[in-house]
Design a protein around this motif. Structure first.
Motif, short mmCIF file in Angstrom:
data_model
loop_
_atom_site.label_atom_id
_atom_site.label_comp_id
_atom_site.label_asym_id
_atom_site.label_seq_id
_atom_site.Cartn_x
_atom_site.Cartn_y
_atom_site.Cartn_z
N ILE A 251 -8.45 8.11 40.27
CA ILE A 251 -7.75 8.80 41.35
C ILE A 251 -7.57 7.86 42.53
CG2 ILE A 251 -8.66 11.10 40.75
CD1 ILE A 251 -10.43 10.66 43.43
N THR A 252 -6.69 8.26 43.41
CA THR A 252 -6.60 7.62 44.72
C THR A 252 -6.86 8.70 45.76
OG1 THR A 252 -4.22 8.02 44.90
CG2 THR A 252 -4.91 5.89 44.01
N GLN B 163 -4.16 9.85 34.65
CA GLN B 163 -3.23 10.61 33.79
C GLN B 163 -3.52 10.35 32.32
OE1 GLN B 163 -1.03 12.91 34.17
NE2 GLN B 163 -0.65 12.94 36.36
N SER C 294 -6.13 9.33 49.87
CA SER C 294 -5.42 8.80 51.04
C SER C 294 -5.43 9.84 52.14
CB SER C 294 -3.99 8.42 50.65
OG SER C 294 -3.32 9.56 50.15
N LEU D 282 -3.87 11.53 40.98
CA LEU D 282 -4.27 10.79 39.78
C LEU D 282 -3.54 9.46 39.73
CD1 LEU D 282 -4.34 13.43 36.89
CD2 LEU D 282 -6.15 12.79 38.49
N THR D 283 -4.22 8.45 39.26
CA THR D 283 -3.60 7.16 38.96
C THR D 283 -3.05 7.23 37.53
OG1 THR D 283 -5.63 6.27 38.04
CG2 THR D 283 -5.27 5.93 40.43
N ALA D 284 -2.40 6.18 37.11
CA ALA D 284 -1.94 6.11 35.72
C ALA D 284 -3.12 6.22 34.76
CB ALA D 284 -1.15 4.83 35.48
N GLU E 29 -12.70 7.49 42.07
CA GLU E 29 -11.91 6.46 42.75
C GLU E 29 -12.42 5.07 42.34
OE1 GLU E 29 -10.00 5.85 47.12
OE2 GLU E 29 -12.13 6.36 47.07
N GLY F 6 -11.11 4.08 39.12
CA GLY F 6 -9.67 3.90 39.08
C GLY F 6 -8.90 5.08 38.53
#
Length: 150
Positions: free
Chosen positions: A82-83, A103, A85, A98-100, A77, A80
């Motif tokens: 993964i997120t 990915q 929540s 996954l974030t961009a 996290e 940057g």
């Protein structure tokens, strides 16, 4: 001295452990430039290709304990990748995505993972490889309590 002394370097456990370490080190050396470890790579696979979204699911998929999974998720996290929540329900469950950037890392490292596997698999015939996979599965099948704790 007994007639059948234990020889560490001949034991199945030692040889399997050493093989796993060699495979992991070779892979980790190649993915270090992406800021990844074997564990963080496995998290990318779990969330990005397997559709797993909770820390517990991811830990079981990888074969690590929940504490190690949480540590990897915090690190990812911060990077940057993964997120995390709150999930549905009472708000205590965590959902991972996954974030961009995550990915992109997954796509960039996938060919390296495939090449690493191919490097070692190429040393065996198809029959040997199939036999090794069957033997590994057989050795693990009666160890559910141990495997579940990994």
């Amino acid at each position: 001295m007994t007639d059948d002394p234990f020889r560490l370097h001949q034991s199945l456990g030692y040889r399997i452990t050493m093989l796993a370490r060699v495979i992991e080190r070779r892979f980790e050396q190649r993915i270090a430039e992406f800021g990844l470890t074997r564990v963080t790579w496995c998290v990318l696979l779990a969330a990005g290709r397997e559709g797993l979204s909770t820390p517990s699911e991811i830990a079981v998929f990888i074969g690590i304990d929940r504490t190690a999974a949480s540590r990897a998720l915090r690190q990812m996290e911060a990077q940057g990748l993964i997120t995390r929540s709150s999930g549905t329900g009472d708000g205590r469950s965590i959902r991972v995505a996954l974030t961009a950037a995550g990915q992109a890392a997954l796509q960039a490292v996938l060919p390296i993972a495939q090449e690493n596997a191919a490097h070692f698999e190429a040393k065996l015939t198809e029959t040997e490889l199939a036999g090794l996979r069957r033997a590994a599965a057989k050795l693990l099948q009666d160890e559910p309590r141990i495997v579940a704790k990994l």
